[in-house]
Design a protein around this motif. Structure first.
Motif, mmCIF file in Angstrom:
data_model
loop_
_atom_site.group_PDB
_atom_site.id
_atom_site.type_symbol
_atom_site.label_atom_id
_atom_site.label_comp_id
_atom_site.label_asym_id
_atom_site.label_seq_id
_atom_site.Cartn_x
_atom_site.Cartn_y
_atom_site.Cartn_z
ATOM 1 N N LYS A 135 0.826 -1.210 0.000
ATOM 2 C CA LYS A 135 0.000 0.000 0.000
ATOM 3 C C LYS A 135 0.861 1.262 0.000
ATOM 4 C CE LYS A 135 -3.008 0.848 3.451
ATOM 5 N NZ LYS A 135 -4.260 0.850 4.261
ATOM 6 N N SER A 141 0.928 3.959 -3.082
ATOM 7 C CA SER A 141 0.614 5.368 -2.853
ATOM 8 C C SER A 141 1.602 6.276 -3.572
ATOM 9 C CB SER A 141 0.621 5.686 -1.357
ATOM 10 O OG SER A 141 -0.332 4.922 -0.688
ATOM 11 N N VAL A 152 0.844 6.289 -7.224
ATOM 12 C CA VAL A 152 -0.356 7.069 -7.558
ATOM 13 C C VAL A 152 -0.053 8.561 -7.480
ATOM 14 C CG1 VAL A 152 -2.739 7.593 -6.906
ATOM 15 C CG2 VAL A 152 -1.936 5.235 -6.872
ATOM 16 N N GLY A 184 -8.604 14.033 -7.935
ATOM 17 C CA GLY A 184 -9.306 12.769 -7.750
ATOM 18 C C GLY A 184 -8.372 11.666 -7.282
ATOM 19 N N LEU A 185 -7.157 11.642 -7.823
ATOM 20 C CA LEU A 185 -6.179 10.635 -7.407
ATOM 21 C C LEU A 185 -5.690 10.893 -5.980
ATOM 22 C CD1 LEU A 185 -4.214 10.275 -10.764
ATOM 23 C CD2 LEU A 185 -5.746 8.588 -9.719
ATOM 24 N N TYR A 186 -5.530 12.171 -5.607
ATOM 25 C CA TYR A 186 -5.140 12.484 -4.223
ATOM 26 C C TYR A 186 -6.220 12.004 -3.250
ATOM 27 C CZ TYR A 186 -1.997 15.809 -6.606
ATOM 28 O OH TYR A 186 -1.071 16.406 -7.435
ATOM 29 N N VAL A 187 -7.476 12.228 -3.623
ATOM 30 C CA VAL A 187 -8.586 11.775 -2.780
ATOM 31 C C VAL A 187 -8.596 10.247 -2.701
ATOM 32 C CG1 VAL A 187 -11.113 11.669 -2.603
ATOM 33 C CG2 VAL A 187 -9.988 13.839 -3.149
ATOM 34 N N ALA A 188 -8.319 9.583 -3.822
ATOM 35 C CA ALA A 188 -8.311 8.112 -3.845
ATOM 36 C C ALA A 188 -7.266 7.556 -2.878
ATOM 37 C CB ALA A 188 -8.050 7.610 -5.265
ATOM 38 N N VAL A 189 -6.083 8.153 -2.843
ATOM 39 C CA VAL A 189 -5.049 7.683 -1.908
ATOM 40 C C VAL A 189 -5.495 7.920 -0.463
ATOM 41 C CG1 VAL A 189 -2.665 7.952 -1.128
ATOM 42 C CG2 VAL A 189 -3.182 7.996 -3.565
ATOM 43 N N ILE A 230 -8.525 7.955 0.654
ATOM 44 C CA ILE A 230 -9.536 6.940 0.962
ATOM 45 C C ILE A 230 -8.863 5.595 1.250
ATOM 46 C CG2 ILE A 230 -11.422 5.580 -0.035
ATOM 47 C CD1 ILE A 230 -12.275 8.199 -1.488
ATOM 48 N N MET A 231 -7.832 5.297 0.473
ATOM 49 C CA MET A 231 -7.116 4.034 0.653
ATOM 50 C C MET A 231 -6.496 3.939 2.053
ATOM 51 S SD MET A 231 -4.186 2.408 -1.834
ATOM 52 C CE MET A 231 -2.988 3.711 -1.609
#
Length: 197
Positions: free
Chosen positions: A145, A149, A152, A170-175, A177-178
């Motif tokens: 993970k 990160s 990403v 959107g990708l910053y938000v996805a990380v 959330i991860m």
């Protein structure tokens, strides 16, 4: 040095970082609800950055929980992490003040990438100090993970430059959330529960 002093110092720095970020939220001079609309980008940037700082604080707490030995390399690796975290308020403010324009959004990505790298270096320094047979070494494993990160973030920075700052966001938000749910590997190893990696 005891790890409790390292944790206490780090907690204080993180508290200052959050305080600096919230000071960017200036109250409007009007009493109308509509006066809050111009603050939307600032609030969204603050909220995302607050989540990121909270994620680092939470995972830092978990990391230090399993540490048995702190040496000079660990101290400097921790300061390196805190340095990059301390730049998040600046990147957040620049991105918010410019409504998620390309250059500030790319810099924000760099401000997220560098603490991720620094966190990996801190983990490596702790593993060297504790040794390969340590509790932490068993808990961290391959850290898929953490490496994902970083990949990403690099993709998001490229997307902010070549495609769209909104895609980068959107990708910053996805990380975020991860990482929102802390990885329980360290707690499970310390508690003697079976590893679920």
């Amino acid at each position: 040095m005891e790890k409790d002093r390292l944790a206490a110092f780090s907690d204080g720095v993180v508290a200052i970082i959050v305080t600096i970020m919230v000071l960017e939220l200036k109250a409007p001079h009007s009493a109308q609800w509509s006066a809050l609309a111009p603050l939307a980008a600032t609030f969204a940037s603050y909220a995302l950055s607050f989540v990121y700082v909270a994620i680092y604080w939470n995972n830092h707490h978990h990391l230090l929980y399993a540490v048995s030995r702190v040496d000079g390399t660990v101290l400097w690796a921790n300061m390196h992490l805190l340095f990059w975290l301390s730049l998040i308020p600046f990147a957040t403010a620049w991105m918010a003040d410019n409504d998620f324009a390309s250059a500030p959004t790319i810099l924000y990505g760099a401000a997220l990438l560098m603490p991720a790298i620094a966190y990996n270096l801190l983990t490596a320094a702790i593993l060297r100090a504790d040794g390969p047979a340590s509790t932490l070494a068993g808990a961290v494993g391959r850290d898929v993970k953490g490496r994902a990160s970083i990949a990403v973030y690099l993709c998001a920075i490229a997307a902010g430059y070549f495609v769209s700052p909104l895609l980068a966001l959107g990708l910053y938000v996805a990380v975020a959330i991860m990482w929102f749910a802390p990885d329980p590997r360290i707690e499970k190893i310390v508690a003697g529960a079976p590893d679920q990696r």
